[in-house]
Design a protein around this motif. Structure first.
Motif, mmCIF file in Angstrom:
data_model
loop_
_atom_site.group_PDB
_atom_site.id
_atom_site.type_symbol
_atom_site.label_atom_id
_atom_site.label_comp_id
_atom_site.label_asym_id
_atom_site.label_seq_id
_atom_site.Cartn_x
_atom_site.Cartn_y
_atom_site.Cartn_z
ATOM 1 N N THR A 16 2.778 2.009 4.312
ATOM 2 C CA THR A 16 3.970 2.716 3.845
ATOM 3 C C THR A 16 3.942 2.859 2.328
ATOM 4 O O THR A 16 4.206 3.941 1.792
ATOM 5 N N LYS A 17 3.584 1.794 1.629
ATOM 6 C CA LYS A 17 3.503 1.851 0.166
ATOM 7 C C LYS A 17 2.411 2.820 -0.271
ATOM 8 O O LYS A 17 2.588 3.571 -1.229
ATOM 9 N N LEU A 18 1.302 2.821 0.433
ATOM 10 C CA LEU A 18 0.234 3.761 0.110
ATOM 11 C C LEU A 18 0.685 5.204 0.318
ATOM 12 O O LEU A 18 0.366 6.078 -0.492
ATOM 13 N N THR A 139 -7.694 11.753 -0.912
ATOM 14 C CA THR A 139 -8.537 11.532 0.263
ATOM 15 C C THR A 139 -8.839 10.057 0.440
ATOM 16 O O THR A 139 -8.722 9.517 1.548
ATOM 17 N N ILE A 140 -9.207 9.385 -0.649
ATOM 18 C CA ILE A 140 -9.510 7.953 -0.583
ATOM 19 C C ILE A 140 -8.284 7.172 -0.128
ATOM 20 O O ILE A 140 -8.363 6.321 0.776
ATOM 21 N N LEU A 141 -7.130 7.458 -0.721
ATOM 22 C CA LEU A 141 -5.900 6.735 -0.371
ATOM 23 C C LEU A 141 -5.461 7.009 1.065
ATOM 24 O O LEU A 141 -4.990 6.099 1.754
ATOM 25 N N VAL A 142 -5.604 8.244 1.517
ATOM 26 C CA VAL A 142 -5.218 8.576 2.892
ATOM 27 C C VAL A 142 -6.127 7.848 3.882
ATOM 28 O O VAL A 142 -5.652 7.330 4.897
ATOM 29 N N ARG A 148 -5.222 1.150 7.532
ATOM 30 C CA ARG A 148 -4.237 0.051 7.579
ATOM 31 C C ARG A 148 -3.189 0.309 8.638
ATOM 32 O O ARG A 148 -2.746 -0.593 9.318
ATOM 33 N N PHE A 149 -2.765 1.565 8.737
ATOM 34 C CA PHE A 149 -1.693 1.892 9.672
ATOM 35 C C PHE A 149 -2.203 1.924 11.106
ATOM 36 O O PHE A 149 -1.561 1.421 12.021
ATOM 37 N N PHE A 150 -3.367 2.551 11.305
ATOM 38 C CA PHE A 150 -3.903 2.696 12.648
ATOM 39 C C PHE A 150 -4.914 1.624 13.002
ATOM 40 O O PHE A 150 -5.484 1.649 14.086
ATOM 41 N N GLY A 151 -5.154 0.704 12.067
ATOM 42 C CA GLY A 151 -6.167 -0.326 12.266
ATOM 43 C C GLY A 151 -5.818 -1.263 13.413
ATOM 44 O O GLY A 151 -4.694 -1.335 13.899
ATOM 45 N N LYS A 152 -6.817 -2.023 13.814
ATOM 46 C CA LYS A 152 -6.633 -2.935 14.955
ATOM 47 C C LYS A 152 -5.668 -4.072 14.656
ATOM 48 O O LYS A 152 -5.155 -4.700 15.565
ATOM 49 N N GLY A 153 -5.409 -4.326 13.360
ATOM 50 C CA GLY A 153 -4.499 -5.419 13.026
ATOM 51 C C GLY A 153 -3.043 -5.062 13.199
ATOM 52 O O GLY A 153 -2.180 -5.924 13.127
#
Length: 156
Positions: A16-18, A139-142, A148-153
């Motif tokens: 969210t911050k990103l 592009t790098i930030l997205v 982070r958002f869609f990651g397995k964690g």
């Protein structure tokens, strides 16, 4: 509750911050593109202060597509990124995926435009280079935000 504020941040919160940073960075690109669009439409020449090729780049046949200023297309793209990043900050997963696609297309176009400046036109425009830098950073930030958002964690 006081105890809740000491919890570690979840991947969704970091994403969210990103996305907020991405939205703000997109505004920089939007301002740059709007400036170039106005200069193009009014027929004014753009004055470079860092490099000397702005006029050559912006008056080249590559500065517009079918009569539409490339800067206007860039402004639309940056506004789209701003809008999508704002929505992604509110955890709309599909929007985050769309943002990844849009910035990916912008990145590819940026590589093409840098190639044109370097090898075809032989001049560089500082405003175009600013736009390229913003697009590369976006592009790098997205990519980082989407991981982070869609990651397995993240289980949400």
């Amino acid at each position: 509750m006081i105890g809740d504020s000491t919890q570690t941040k979840t991947p969704a919160t970091k994403a969210t911050k990103l996305y907020i940073v991405i939205a703000c960075l997109a505004l920089v690109g939007l301002a740059d593109s709007i400036y170039l669009t106005v200069q193009h439409v009014t027929g004014q020449s753009v004055r470079c202060t860092i490099v000397s090729g702005c006029s050559e780049v912006l008056s080249s046949p590559y500065a517009s597509i079918s009569g539409i200023p490339l800067a206007l297309i860039g402004a639309i793209a940056y506004f789209t990124v701003f809008s999508l990043a704002t929505l992604a900050a509110f955890s709309y997963p599909l929007v985050g995926k769309l943002l990844l696609i849009v910035t990916g297309l912008m990145f590819i176009m940026t590589l093409w435009l840098i190639y044109l400046q370097a090898f075809v036109i032989g001049q560089f425009c500082q405003f175009c280079l600013l736009s390229a830098a913003v697009t590369i950073l976006l592009t790098i930030l997205v990519v980082i935000a989407s991981r982070r958002f869609f990651g397995k964690g993240d289980s949400s």
